[in-house]
Design a protein around this motif. Structure first.
Motif, PDB file in Angstrom:
ATOM      1  N   LEU A  20       0.830  -1.212   0.000  1.00 35.78           N
ATOM      2  CA  LEU A  20       0.000   0.000   0.000  1.00 35.78           C
ATOM      3  C   LEU A  20       0.863   1.261   0.000  1.00 35.78           C
ATOM      4  O   LEU A  20       0.564   2.242  -0.697  1.00 35.78           O
ATOM      5  N   ILE A  21       1.950   1.237   0.785  1.00 33.79           N
ATOM      6  CA  ILE A  21       2.822   2.419   0.865  1.00 33.79           C
ATOM      7  C   ILE A  21       3.505   2.678  -0.479  1.00 33.79           C
ATOM      8  O   ILE A  21       3.530   3.826  -0.964  1.00 33.79           O
ATOM      9  N   ILE A  22       4.047   1.620  -1.085  1.00 29.11           N
ATOM     10  CA  ILE A  22       4.709   1.794  -2.379  1.00 29.11           C
ATOM     11  C   ILE A  22       3.692   2.179  -3.449  1.00 29.11           C
ATOM     12  O   ILE A  22       3.967   3.022  -4.315  1.00 29.11           O
ATOM     13  N   GLY A  23       2.495   1.590  -3.385  1.00 33.83           N
ATOM     14  CA  GLY A  23       1.442   1.962  -4.330  1.00 33.83           C
ATOM     15  C   GLY A  23       1.089   3.443  -4.202  1.00 33.83           C
ATOM     16  O   GLY A  23       0.899   4.138  -5.210  1.00 33.83           O
ATOM     17  N   ASP A  32       1.075   4.616 -12.899  1.00 31.74           N
ATOM     18  CA  ASP A  32      -0.096   3.746 -12.842  1.00 31.74           C
ATOM     19  C   ASP A  32       0.062   2.781 -11.672  1.00 31.74           C
ATOM     20  O   ASP A  32       0.959   1.933 -11.659  1.00 31.74           O
ATOM     21  N   VAL A  33      -0.803   2.908 -10.664  1.00 30.69           N
ATOM     22  CA  VAL A  33      -0.717   2.088  -9.460  1.00 30.69           C
ATOM     23  C   VAL A  33      -0.906   0.610  -9.781  1.00 30.69           C
ATOM     24  O   VAL A  33      -0.326  -0.266  -9.139  1.00 30.69           O
ATOM     25  N   ALA A  43      10.965  -2.533  -4.865  1.00 33.49           N
ATOM     26  CA  ALA A  43      10.776  -1.484  -3.860  1.00 33.49           C
ATOM     27  C   ALA A  43       9.854  -1.976  -2.747  1.00 33.49           C
ATOM     28  O   ALA A  43      10.105  -1.726  -1.556  1.00 33.49           O
ATOM     29  N   THR A  44       8.796  -2.678  -3.123  1.00 32.45           N
ATOM     30  CA  THR A  44       7.859  -3.203  -2.131  1.00 32.45           C
ATOM     31  C   THR A  44       8.538  -4.216  -1.222  1.00 32.45           C
ATOM     32  O   THR A  44       8.379  -4.176   0.011  1.00 32.45           O
ATOM     33  N   MET A  45       9.302  -5.146  -1.793  1.00 30.23           N
ATOM     34  CA  MET A  45       9.953  -6.169  -0.984  1.00 30.23           C
ATOM     35  C   MET A  45      11.061  -5.581  -0.118  1.00 30.23           C
ATOM     36  O   MET A  45      11.291  -6.047   1.002  1.00 30.23           O
ATOM     37  N   THR A  46      11.735  -4.540  -0.613  1.00 30.05           N
ATOM     38  CA  THR A  46      12.759  -3.885   0.195  1.00 30.05           C
ATOM     39  C   THR A  46      12.137  -3.220   1.415  1.00 30.05           C
ATOM     40  O   THR A  46      12.618  -3.365   2.549  1.00 30.05           O
ATOM     41  N   LEU A  47      11.044  -2.487   1.188  1.00 30.48           N
ATOM     42  CA  LEU A  47      10.345  -1.834   2.296  1.00 30.48           C
ATOM     43  C   LEU A  47       9.767  -2.877   3.246  1.00 30.48           C
ATOM     44  O   LEU A  47       9.867  -2.736   4.474  1.00 30.48           O
ATOM     45  N   PHE A  48       9.179  -3.935   2.690  1.00 31.93           N
ATOM     46  CA  PHE A  48       8.600  -4.996   3.506  1.00 31.93           C
ATOM     47  C   PHE A  48       9.657  -5.639   4.402  1.00 31.93           C
ATOM     48  O   PHE A  48       9.429  -5.858   5.602  1.00 31.93           O
TER      49      PHE A  48
END
Length: 255
Positions: A20-23, A32-33, A43-48
């Motif tokens: 959700l944050i990366i989106g 485009d989300v 980016a999502t997996m890094t943040l996760f």
């Protein structure tokens, strides 16, 4: 048991939160989300992974200590990597023998595998975050409440279920048993992390070498079933001695 289920749910929740944050960040940049890109997934997996490490370590749900590392059991790490190498072909052969299960994240996997940055997510971040949670937090807690092999089986089941992808679940459960045994014997996530890293790295390398997702072992061995069986046997002659060496060498840090 209750805490272990909570840890697993938090793990899934952090993954959703990262998405959700990366989106949201993508939307603010005018992107485009809903478009699926490798950059967005990495980016999502890094943040996760960062969120997972922060939450589980700051909340002290996972114990991290240099004690086992100071024992300098380097051969244990080496044999863990060798065991992972020996399991690649037998694992692939076994998966080809069972009915094909739905792969709900096939597109995402292919995009990550086809990009060098995908290795960051698959080969480095996933082993670190998953070992912190499933061995360092979940199994550590279960071992205080259950008999060792029951705790290992329960943690492996949770490890399998949170993948939320039928195609990955059977092998994730089997690997979870093996990784749980390593943690139980050593009290450290480092041996299981070494195996996990080697397993994911080999999968990445194999896919980069043979990018066709429908390729079979018999295709790789140029149509020879005999060569396939020989490769499986040869791999098992690597895997089982490696497991035996781990059995002999793994020990907990004193104190």
């Amino acid at each position: 048991m209750k805490n272990s289920i909570i840890y697993a749910l938090v793990f899934v929740g952090l993954q959703a939160a990262a998405g959700l944050i990366i989106g949201g960040a993508w939307a603010l940049m005018g992107e485009d989300v809903h478009e699926l890109t490798t950059t967005k997934m990495v980016a999502t997996m890094t943040l996760f992974s960062a969120l997972t490490l922060a939450v589980f370590l700051l909340a002290k749900w996972a114990a991290v200590s240099p004690k086992w590392l100071l024992t300098q059991q380097w051969t244990v790490l080496i044999w863990a990597v060798i065991a992972a190498m020996g399991m690649v072909i037998p694992e692939t052969w076994l998966l080809e023998q069972i009915p094909e299960l739905p792969n709900w994240i096939e597109d995402e996997q292919e995009m990550l595998m086809n990009n060098y940055w995908g290795y960051l997510a698959i080969g480095l971040l996933a082993p670190l975050a998953e070992e912190i949670v499933f061995r360092g937090a979940i199994l550590r807690t279960l071992l205080t409440q259950m008999k060792p092999w029951t705790a290992i089986a329960v943690s492996a089941l949770l490890f399998s279920l949170v993948h939320m992808n039928p195609a990955q679940m059977p092998f994730a459960f089997l690997v979870g048993i093996l990784l749980g045994w390593m943690y139980w014997r050593t009290g450290s996530i480092l041996p299981s992390m070494a195996y996990h890293w080697a397993n994911n790295s080999i999968a990445y390398i194999v896919y980069r070498t043979y990018p066709d997702p429908d390729i079979k072992l018999v295709d790789i061995f140029k149509g020879s079933e005999t060569h396939v069986y020989m490769a499986v046997l040869f791999s098992l002659l690597i895997f089982f001695p490696a497991i035996y060496q781990l059995h002999l060498r793994m020990k907990r840090a004193e104190g």
